[in-house]
Design a protein around this motif. Structure first.
Motif, short mmCIF file in Angstrom:
data_model
loop_
_atom_site.label_atom_id
_atom_site.label_comp_id
_atom_site.label_asym_id
_atom_site.label_seq_id
_atom_site.Cartn_x
_atom_site.Cartn_y
_atom_site.Cartn_z
N GLY A 37 0.88 -1.17 0.00
CA GLY A 37 0.00 0.00 0.00
C GLY A 37 0.91 1.22 0.00
N LYS A 38 0.52 2.24 -0.78
CA LYS A 38 1.39 3.41 -0.95
C LYS A 38 1.74 4.06 0.39
N GLY A 39 0.75 4.16 1.28
CA GLY A 39 1.00 4.82 2.57
C GLY A 39 2.00 4.06 3.43
N ILE A 222 5.62 18.43 -8.71
CA ILE A 222 5.30 17.52 -9.81
C ILE A 222 6.51 16.61 -9.97
N SER A 223 6.35 15.33 -9.67
CA SER A 223 7.50 14.44 -9.82
C SER A 223 7.53 13.92 -11.24
N LEU A 224 8.74 13.89 -11.81
CA LEU A 224 8.88 13.59 -13.24
C LEU A 224 9.83 12.43 -13.49
N GLY A 225 9.81 11.42 -12.62
CA GLY A 225 10.65 10.24 -12.82
C GLY A 225 12.11 10.62 -13.00
N SER A 241 16.74 19.24 -10.94
CA SER A 241 17.42 18.28 -11.82
C SER A 241 18.15 17.24 -10.99
N ILE A 242 18.11 16.00 -11.48
CA ILE A 242 18.77 14.91 -10.74
C ILE A 242 19.79 14.22 -11.64
N PRO A 243 20.79 13.55 -11.06
CA PRO A 243 21.77 12.85 -11.89
C PRO A 243 21.19 11.58 -12.50
N LYS A 244 21.88 11.05 -13.49
CA LYS A 244 21.49 9.76 -14.06
C LYS A 244 21.89 8.69 -13.05
N ILE A 245 20.99 7.76 -12.80
CA ILE A 245 21.29 6.72 -11.81
C ILE A 245 21.08 5.34 -12.42
N ASN A 246 21.56 4.34 -11.70
CA ASN A 246 21.35 2.97 -12.13
C ASN A 246 20.00 2.47 -11.58
N VAL A 247 18.97 2.50 -12.43
CA VAL A 247 17.62 2.17 -11.96
C VAL A 247 17.43 0.66 -11.89
N VAL A 248 17.03 0.16 -10.73
CA VAL A 248 16.76 -1.28 -10.57
C VAL A 248 15.25 -1.52 -10.53
N ASN A 249 14.53 -0.75 -9.69
CA ASN A 249 13.07 -0.90 -9.58
C ASN A 249 12.47 0.43 -9.11
N PRO A 250 11.90 1.22 -10.04
CA PRO A 250 11.42 2.56 -9.64
C PRO A 250 10.05 2.54 -8.95
N VAL A 251 9.40 1.35 -8.85
CA VAL A 251 8.06 1.31 -8.25
C VAL A 251 8.16 1.82 -6.80
N GLY A 252 7.25 2.71 -6.45
CA GLY A 252 7.22 3.24 -5.08
C GLY A 252 8.11 4.45 -4.88
N SER A 253 8.82 4.89 -5.94
CA SER A 253 9.70 6.05 -5.78
C SER A 253 8.91 7.30 -5.40
N ALA A 278 13.74 15.17 -0.97
CA ALA A 278 12.69 14.37 -1.60
C ALA A 278 13.20 13.64 -2.84
N MET A 279 13.95 14.36 -3.67
CA MET A 279 14.49 13.75 -4.89
C MET A 279 15.48 12.64 -4.56
N THR A 280 16.33 12.90 -3.54
CA THR A 280 17.33 11.90 -3.17
C THR A 280 16.64 10.63 -2.70
N GLY A 282 13.67 9.51 -3.52
CA GLY A 282 13.08 8.85 -4.68
C GLY A 282 14.13 8.08 -5.47
N MET A 283 15.28 8.71 -5.68
CA MET A 283 16.35 8.04 -6.44
C MET A 283 16.84 6.80 -5.69
N LEU A 284 17.03 6.94 -4.38
CA LEU A 284 17.55 5.80 -3.60
C LEU A 284 16.60 4.61 -3.69
P1 ATP Z 1 5.19 5.63 -8.04
O1 ATP Z 1 3.75 5.78 -8.44
O2 ATP Z 1 5.88 4.42 -8.62
O3 ATP Z 1 5.42 5.71 -6.57
P2 ATP Z 1 5.47 8.32 -9.15
O4 ATP Z 1 5.03 8.29 -10.58
O5 ATP Z 1 4.55 8.89 -8.15
O6 ATP Z 1 5.99 6.87 -8.69
P3 ATP Z 1 8.02 9.35 -10.06
O7 ATP Z 1 7.92 10.71 -10.63
O8 ATP Z 1 8.17 8.21 -11.01
O9 ATP Z 1 6.84 9.15 -9.02
O10 ATP Z 1 9.32 9.26 -9.10
C1 ATP Z 1 9.48 10.09 -7.96
C2 ATP Z 1 10.94 10.48 -7.85
O11 ATP Z 1 11.77 9.30 -7.74
C3 ATP Z 1 11.50 11.23 -9.05
O12 ATP Z 1 11.20 12.62 -8.96
C4 ATP Z 1 12.98 10.91 -8.93
O13 ATP Z 1 13.60 11.65 -7.90
C5 ATP Z 1 12.98 9.45 -8.49
N1 ATP Z 1 12.92 8.56 -9.67
C6 ATP Z 1 11.90 7.82 -10.11
N2 ATP Z 1 12.21 7.15 -11.24
C7 ATP Z 1 13.48 7.48 -11.52
C8 ATP Z 1 14.41 7.13 -12.58
N3 ATP Z 1 14.07 6.30 -13.58
N4 ATP Z 1 15.65 7.69 -12.55
C9 ATP Z 1 16.01 8.54 -11.56
N5 ATP Z 1 15.19 8.89 -10.53
C10 ATP Z 1 13.96 8.38 -10.52
#
Ligand code: ATP
Length: 312
Positions: A37-39, A222-225, A241-253, A278-280, A282-284
């Motif tokens: 669950g997201k919460g 506004i989060s932009l992945g 702006s965020i650095p390029k990272i090694n993405v393994v599983n972005p679900v829940g970021s 907040a950005m850090t 999400g990336m982690l």
């Molecule tokens: P979810 O619904 O999976 O929880 P979301 O769509 O609400 O995600 P995103 O905008 O995808 O949220 O991600 C939130 C933050 O996580 C981004 O702003 C960024 O800091 C980090 N993040 C997510 N995906 C990536 C990615 N592919 N590369 C780098 N950072 C990412």
């Protein structure tokens, strides 16, 4: 303390298969079950940041017990309203690089549950500084339920951070009781303002953020992945702006990003630090296989690489 609200938590079951065969038996030896669950992801993110957090929402049955046990294992404090009705299971099948999901809607609850939960929630508000609300409502709950939660929080001057979508979000934005912060992603923002946005163009983003339906919300992130974020904080606009990272599983970021925002507000940090934190976070999360997990040892390295530019 931060109070996190998850109204429809789940037991998340993940099955790893070499191949998913339709209309046949698929045997699984590699199974993982977690409290989902997201919460609850937000709760974990706050817990990793070592800030006191309490999880609430509604659970029930043996699945509800399992959720409690999992939170005990993670040393997370909770105080749920407990019903007789089973909490849901959500199944993710991982096969050949694909993820097929089967999501139960969860129990249908009634007006009595609505009332009982509101009473339960009121009793928790005394020592709370920040509230986060994430995700969807159980079947049977009114679409304006989050408005009720925000109204009650306002009696104690507790800011509410809302991460929801669809009618629940739209209804809340139209109401008299506004959240203090929302964190839509690109799709959710489009749902709100009903127009196309060019996320690479700050003018387009500023125009979107000036939409009437977003009036009176002090903080909008506004989060932009992988493209970071764009924010309006007290009528100032920021490109993050965020650095390029090694993405393994972005679900829940997004959930862990909300955790970072909540922690920052709890700690009275500046806008710049809040956005960077907040950005850090999400990336982690995106760098780990497990949803809702972060390795805080990497925090400083990535925090330093987040850039905030005010758009004037
Ligand atoms: P979810 O619904 O999976 O929880 P979301 O769509 O609400 O995600 P995103 O905008 O995808 O949220 O991600 C939130 C933050 O996580 C981004 O702003 C960024 O800091 C980090 N993040 C997510 N995906 C990536 C990615 N592919 N590369 C780098 N950072 C990412």
């Amino acid at each position: 303390m931060i109070l996190t609200i998850t109204m429809n938590p789940s037991v998340d079951i993940s099955y790893s298969l070499d191949k998913l065969v339709i209309n046949d038996v698929n045997r699984v030896s590699n199974t993982r079950k977690t409290a989902g669950g997201k919460g609850l992801n937000v709760t974990r993110g706050i817990n990793f940041s070592n800030i006191p957090v309490l999880a609430t929402g509604i659970i029930g049955g043996t699945t509800g017990k399992f959720i409690q046990e999992q939170l005990d294992e993670d040393n997370i404090a909770y105080n749920f309203y407990v019903t007789q009705k089973e909490s849901r299971n959500c199944i993710a099948i991982l096969h050949q690089g694909n993820q097929t999901e089967i999501l139960e809607a969860g129990p249908r609850l009634d007006n009595d549950d609505v009332e009982q939960f509101l009473q339960h929630y009121k009793k928790l508000l005394n020592h709370v500084k920040i509230i986060t609300i994430s995700g969807s409502l159980p079947l049977g709950f009114p679409v304006n339920f989050y408005v009720n939660l925000i109204e009650l929080a306002s009696e104690y001057q507790i800011p509410v951070l809302l991460d929801s979508s669809g009618q629940m979000l739209l209804t809340t934005l139209k109401s008299q009781y506004k959240p203090y912060l929302i964190k839509p992603n690109q799709e959710e923002l489009k749902q709100i303002i009903q127009m196309d946005i060019d996320v690479n163009d700050s003018h387009s983003l500023i125009k979107a953020l000036k939409h009437d339906s977003l009036d009176d919300i002090p903080l909008i992130v506004i989060s932009l992945g992988k493209n970071g974020a764009f924010a309006r904080c007290f009528n100032h606009y920021y490109q993050v702006s965020i650095p390029k990272i090694n993405v393994v599983n972005p679900v829940g970021s997004g959930d862990i990003t909300l955790a970072g925002l909540a922690v920052s507000l709890h700690e009275n940090e500046s806008i710049e630090v809040m956005l960077k934190r907040a950005m850090t976070m999400g990336m982690l999360n995106a760098m780990e296989a497990q949803t809702g997990f972060v390795n805080m040892n990497n925090y400083h390295e990535y925090y330093q690489q987040v850039e905030i530019k005010e758009i004037i």
